[in-house]
Structure formats: structure tokens, C-alpha cells
Scaffold this motif. Structure first.
Motif, short mmCIF file in Angstrom:
data_model
loop_
_atom_site.label_atom_id
_atom_site.label_comp_id
_atom_site.label_asym_id
_atom_site.label_seq_id
_atom_site.Cartn_x
_atom_site.Cartn_y
_atom_site.Cartn_z
N TYR A 59 0.83 -1.20 0.00
CA TYR A 59 0.00 0.00 0.00
C TYR A 59 0.87 1.26 0.00
N GLU A 60 2.20 1.09 -0.02
CA GLU A 60 3.13 2.21 -0.13
C GLU A 60 4.09 1.92 -1.29
N PHE A 61 4.39 2.97 -2.08
CA PHE A 61 5.12 2.77 -3.32
C PHE A 61 6.19 3.85 -3.51
N LYS A 62 7.40 3.40 -3.76
CA LYS A 62 8.48 4.33 -4.08
C LYS A 62 8.28 4.84 -5.50
N ILE A 63 8.34 6.14 -5.69
CA ILE A 63 8.18 6.72 -7.02
C ILE A 63 9.51 6.63 -7.76
N ILE A 64 9.47 6.05 -8.94
CA ILE A 64 10.68 5.85 -9.74
C ILE A 64 10.82 6.90 -10.82
N SER A 65 9.74 7.11 -11.60
CA SER A 65 9.86 8.05 -12.72
C SER A 65 8.47 8.47 -13.20
N ARG A 66 8.48 9.46 -14.05
CA ARG A 66 7.25 9.98 -14.67
C ARG A 66 7.54 10.21 -16.15
N SER A 67 6.58 9.87 -17.01
CA SER A 67 6.78 10.08 -18.45
C SER A 67 6.86 11.58 -18.75
N ASP A 68 7.43 11.89 -19.90
CA ASP A 68 7.61 13.29 -20.27
C ASP A 68 6.29 14.03 -20.35
N ASP A 69 5.23 13.34 -20.77
CA ASP A 69 3.93 14.02 -20.88
C ASP A 69 3.15 14.02 -19.57
N GLY A 70 3.72 13.39 -18.53
CA GLY A 70 3.08 13.40 -17.22
C GLY A 70 1.90 12.45 -17.10
N ASN A 71 1.73 11.55 -18.06
CA ASN A 71 0.55 10.68 -18.06
C ASN A 71 0.83 9.25 -17.61
N ILE A 102 3.15 7.11 -14.47
CA ILE A 102 4.06 7.13 -13.33
C ILE A 102 4.48 5.70 -13.04
N LYS A 103 5.79 5.49 -12.93
CA LYS A 103 6.34 4.19 -12.59
C LYS A 103 6.72 4.18 -11.12
N MET A 104 6.29 3.15 -10.39
CA MET A 104 6.57 3.05 -8.97
C MET A 104 7.06 1.65 -8.64
N LYS A 105 7.44 1.45 -7.39
CA LYS A 105 7.91 0.14 -6.93
C LYS A 105 7.37 -0.10 -5.54
N GLY A 106 6.73 -1.26 -5.35
CA GLY A 106 6.19 -1.59 -4.04
C GLY A 106 7.28 -1.65 -2.98
N LYS A 107 7.07 -0.98 -1.85
CA LYS A 107 8.10 -0.95 -0.81
C LYS A 107 8.40 -2.34 -0.25
N LYS A 108 7.37 -3.17 -0.14
CA LYS A 108 7.55 -4.50 0.46
C LYS A 108 7.89 -5.55 -0.58
N THR A 109 7.14 -5.60 -1.67
CA THR A 109 7.32 -6.66 -2.65
C THR A 109 8.42 -6.37 -3.66
N GLY A 110 8.63 -5.08 -3.94
CA GLY A 110 9.58 -4.72 -4.98
C GLY A 110 9.02 -4.84 -6.38
N TYR A 111 7.72 -5.13 -6.52
CA TYR A 111 7.12 -5.25 -7.85
C TYR A 111 6.90 -3.86 -8.44
N TYR A 112 7.13 -3.77 -9.74
CA TYR A 112 6.88 -2.50 -10.42
C TYR A 112 5.39 -2.30 -10.62
N ILE A 113 4.94 -1.10 -10.31
CA ILE A 113 3.54 -0.71 -10.40
C ILE A 113 3.45 0.50 -11.33
N TYR A 114 2.50 0.45 -12.26
CA TYR A 114 2.36 1.55 -13.21
C TYR A 114 1.00 2.22 -13.03
N MET A 115 1.01 3.55 -13.12
CA MET A 115 -0.23 4.31 -13.12
C MET A 115 -0.34 5.07 -14.43
N HIS A 116 -1.55 5.06 -14.99
CA HIS A 116 -1.80 5.74 -16.27
C HIS A 116 -2.95 6.73 -16.09
N ARG A 117 -2.74 7.96 -16.55
CA ARG A 117 -3.80 8.95 -16.44
C ARG A 117 -4.98 8.58 -17.33
#
Length: 453
Positions: A158-170, A172-187
Motif C-alpha cells: 500500500y506504499e510505493f516508491k516513485i521511480i519516474s514519470r513520463s515526459d507528458d506526465g501521463n 508514473i512508474k513506482m515500486k512496491g516498498k515491500k514486494t519490490g514489484y513495479y507498479i504503473y499508473m496511467h492517467r
């Protein structure tokens, strides 16, 4: 004295150079690390809440469940509405494929870098990180009782380290603090209907795949090696080399299927037939216009070839009676008209099927004509060449065929035309392989279509 002067001059020059370097460092880090981090958090907070604040999140919680998609709407006041619609929520809330939503709070905090946290309980999202038992009916084969997951639950973050954001801001790439799995958010557009969006997400696996065809082929176009892939429609995928061992060389991966294709929780490593060779590794497979799924390294996932599909005795293929073209079209039209006239509709052609039927203790390929309540059955010999060429001839037929042909001559003409052909076979979709087109090998304008039943 001269030497002393030179030492002083050298010291002054070094001091000048050091001073210049010091000025450059001061310019590069004109703000403190704490200030830069606060600016970063403010910037990303604006990104999350901008343009309506509506996002999809692609989420993995463990190694055995499929990926899930949530829709989140972030508000500047620190609240977030999380919506989900998946099998795990159905089990939890007895919702039967209905949308479940809940509002809680979110925050961007600093914890060895910027972290997105959902810091008050949300019944939708925290279901996947809450260490409570999951009432999913899974049985422990050793005890015969339902598995008790108390203490770990779905094991998600339920907590995610922010890794990066696309140039258009749409994105966001994150990483689960506990699992280490990459999580993606799309606008998502602010006007997105959440229920419609999540309905489409849940239906996506069966839009790309057909569960009637659980076996597919993954091909490495660099080496030509092929792998069997099973049950991709379930989002829990099995693979092994075609020329290898299906047990000791079997690999498993959970995935998320979206309209873009397949995203694996982590790179999917598949053993090759040559155990000493480097594994085939896939991160994502992107959906192509022809229905296949490819990565950037020469791997392509397709269904079985049309020849293999027709040789599989589990399937029945029914010819579309409206699909005959070229040299098949007019004889078909004449035959159906004559049948109707001869028997006043009692023996009209209802269906033509290619299937396997039991005869003489074995399963034999047949062309099966339904004529009212009667049948005309042709047992075939066929030969295949490669993946797309098929020829068949009639070996024997049922006793009623001669009677039908004696009464309706055009029926015999059509039988002869179809029952002794060579075909070039093609698929309209290389993964969703439910339709095969039969094109006469000597006349590309003459064809018909068969659909799996």
C-alpha cells in the motif's frame, strides 16, 4: 627568495581554481536536499490531482494471483476514491462482478525518497495488503481444509516508491516498498466512466484469447525455437520448450492482460530445450493488428496453426453456409434449391461440419452433412504440408449418400467439388483462432469459412 615566491604564486593559483570549483558546486546545489525533495513532492502531487486526478493502477500483490487494475481519483484535499472490479473483490464482498469503491486518504511522503502512501484504511485497496485470512475456498491438499492466510493475506503493498514519470506526465512508474514489484499508473480522461472502464478490463483476457484454445505457441524468431504456452486467458501462464520436457522444464508466470497485451509481474524466464542455453526472457508482449503478441526481441505468441487445429479431434468446425465464393458458390446455391424442391423442405441442408467421429473403434476425420433429420457422412483421408496446406479425399461414406445423390444430382456435384480439394488455410486472428478460411489451392477466388463449435 625566488623559490619562495614561486610557492606563493602556485598556492594563489590553486586557491583561485578551488574557489572557482566551489562556486560551480554552489550553483549546482543551490537548494538543500530537503528542499529539492519537497519540490519534487509538490510537483508530483500536482501531477496526481491535475486534469481531474483520475488514474488507473496496474498492481501485483504476489506470485500466484493475476495482476489487478484499480481506478483512483486523487483530490487536492488529500482524499482518494479507489474503485475495483475483480475476482478477489467478488469473493470478499460477494459482489458478483460489480464495482466496489471506497474513499480514504493519500499522501506523498519522504522515506529514503518520495513515497506514495494510502495512509487510512480503504476497504477496496487495503484488502490486498491486509494480513487477514482470504475466504477464497482454496483447499490445502495435505489437510483437506481451507487454506488459512491469516498473517499475510494477499501479501500486497500500500506504499510505493516513485521511480519516474513520463515526459507528458501521463504515466508514473513506482515500486512496491515491500514486494519490490513495479507498479504503473496511467492517467485517464476526466470523463471516463469507471464502471465501463473496469468492465472492459475484466473482459480483456477473453477478447484477446479464446479459452476453447488453451494451447498456444511462442516462437523465438531469432533461433526458430518454439515453446508451448498454456492458459494465457487465466493470466497465470505455463510454458515449456516444444522439444523439451513438459514437467522438468516447465516455467510459470502471473500476468496482467490489458488492451495493450500482456504485462508480466517480472520478466518471464522460460527454459530452452537445450538446458545449457540462456533462457528465453520476456517482459511484455504487445498486441498486434493480426491478433499475435510480440516483444521487441523477436518473440511472438500465436495460436496453433490451422492445420494443427483441424487435426485436433476435440474440435468441431461448422462451415458458414453463406461464405461460399468462386467455384463453390453456384453449385451450392443450385444444390440447396434442388434439395428444397425435391423434399419440400424436409431435407434442407442445415449444416456442414468437419469433425472427428468414432468409426471402427477409432476417431476418423469426416465431413458431415445435416440434411433435415438425415445425415450424409464422408470419411476422409487427408494430408498436410507445413502449417497451412491441407488436402483431403473421400475414403468411404455412409450408406444414405447414394440415395441422396440419385434423387438430387446437384448434391452429387457439390459433394464431388468439396470432397476432393486442396486448400490453403488461413486465420483471421492469429491468437483468437475460432475461424479458419479454406481457399482453393488452385483458385484464390474460391473459398469458404468454418467456425469452431
Amino acid at each position: 627568495m625566488k623559490k619562495y615566491f614561486l610557492h606563493i604564486a602556485g598556492a594563489l593559483i590553486c586557491a583561485t581554481i578551488i574557489g572557482a570549483c566551489s562556486t560551480e558546486e554552489d550553483d549546482l546545489f543551490s537548494e538543500s536536499a530537503a528542499m529539492r525533495l519537497q519540490n519534487f513532492i509538490a510537483d508530483y502531487s500536482n501531477t496526481l490531482t491535475d486534469q481531474g486526478g483520475l488514474w488507473s493502477m496496474e498492481y501485483f500483490c504476489n506470485t500466484t494471483e493475476p495482476g489487478y487494475v484499480f481506478v483512483m481519483q486523487f483530490d487536492k484535499n488529500g482524499s482518494v476514491e479507489v474503485s475495483g472490479q475483480n475476482e478477489a473483490l467478488d469473493l470478499k464482498f460477494k459482489t458478483n462482478n460489480k464495482l466496489v469503491s471506497d474513499r480514504s486518504s493519500w499522501e506523498l511522503i519522504t522515506d529514503c525518497g518520495p513515497v506514495l502512501t494510502f495512509n487510512t484504511f480503504n476497504k477496496v485497496f487495503h484488502e490486498f495488503s491486509d494480513p487477514s485470512d482470504i475466504k477464497d475456498g482454496k483447499i490445502n491438499p495435505d489437510t483437506g481444509y481451507e487454506v488459512d492466510e491469516t498473517g499475510y493475506g494477499h501479501r500486497g503493498d500500500y506504499e510505493f516508491k516513485i521511480i519516474s514519470r513520463s515526459d507528458d506526465g501521463n504515466e508514473i512508474k513506482m515500486k512496491g516498498k515491500k514486494t519490490g514489484y513495479y507498479i504503473y499508473m496511467h492517467r485517464l480522461p476526466a470523463t471516463t466512466d469507471v464502471k465501463t472502464f473496469l468492465d472492459n478490463v475484466r473482459q480483456q483476457p477473453l477478447k484477446i484469447f479464446d479459452k476453447r484454445f488453451p494451447l498456444m505457441i511462442l516462437t523465438d524468431n531469432n533461433t526458430g525455437e518454439e515453446f508451448v504456452v498454456l492458459n494465457a486467458h487465466t493470466s497465470y501462464i505455463t510454458a515449456y520448450p516444444c522439444k523439451g520436457d513438459s514437467i522438468s522444464q516447465c516455467s510459470f508466470a502471473n500476468a496482467l492482460i490489458t488492451e495493450k497485451g500482456i504485462r508480466f509481474r517480472e520478466p518471464f524466464a522460460i527454459q530452452r530445450a537445450d538446458r545449457s542455453a540462456a533462457m528465453a526472457v520476456i517482459e511484455n508482449l504487445l498486441l498486434q493488428p493480426d491478433g499475435s503478441l510480440c516483444d521487441d526481441n523477436g518473440m511472438i505468441l500465436t495460436g496453433q496453426s490451422p492445420v494443427n487445429l483441424l487435426q485436433d479431434n476435440r474440435y468441431t468446425w461448422e462451415i458458414d453456409l453463406n461464405s461460399f465464393t468462386g467455384k463453390f458458390a453456384e453449385p451450392f446455391k443450385t444444390m440447396t434449391s434442388d434439395l428444397h424442391a425435391k423434399w419440400s423442405g424436409k431435407r434442407d441442408l442445415k449444416a456442414i461440419k468437419f469433425c472427428f467421429r468414432q468409426s471402427g473403434g477409432i476417431m476418423r476425420p469426416t465431413l458431415y452433412y445435416e440434411l433435415g433429420s438425415n445425415q450424409a457422412i464422408f470419411y476422409l483421408d487427408y494430408s498436410a504440408e507445413g502449417k497451412t496446406k491441407l488436402s483431403w479425399t473421400v475414403k468411404e461414406y455412409s450408406k444414405d449418400v447414394d440415395t441422396f445423390v440419385k434423387n438430387v444430382a446437384s448434391l452429387g456435384v457439390f459433394f464431388q467439388l468439396v470432397n476432393s480439394c486442396s486448400f490453403e488455410l488461413s486465420l483471421d486472428n492469429l491468437v483468437h483462432t475460432s475461424t479458419i478460411k479454406f481457399t482453393d489451392a488452385t483458385d484464390a477466388s474460391s473459398s469458404f469459412i468454418a467456425n469452431v463449435k
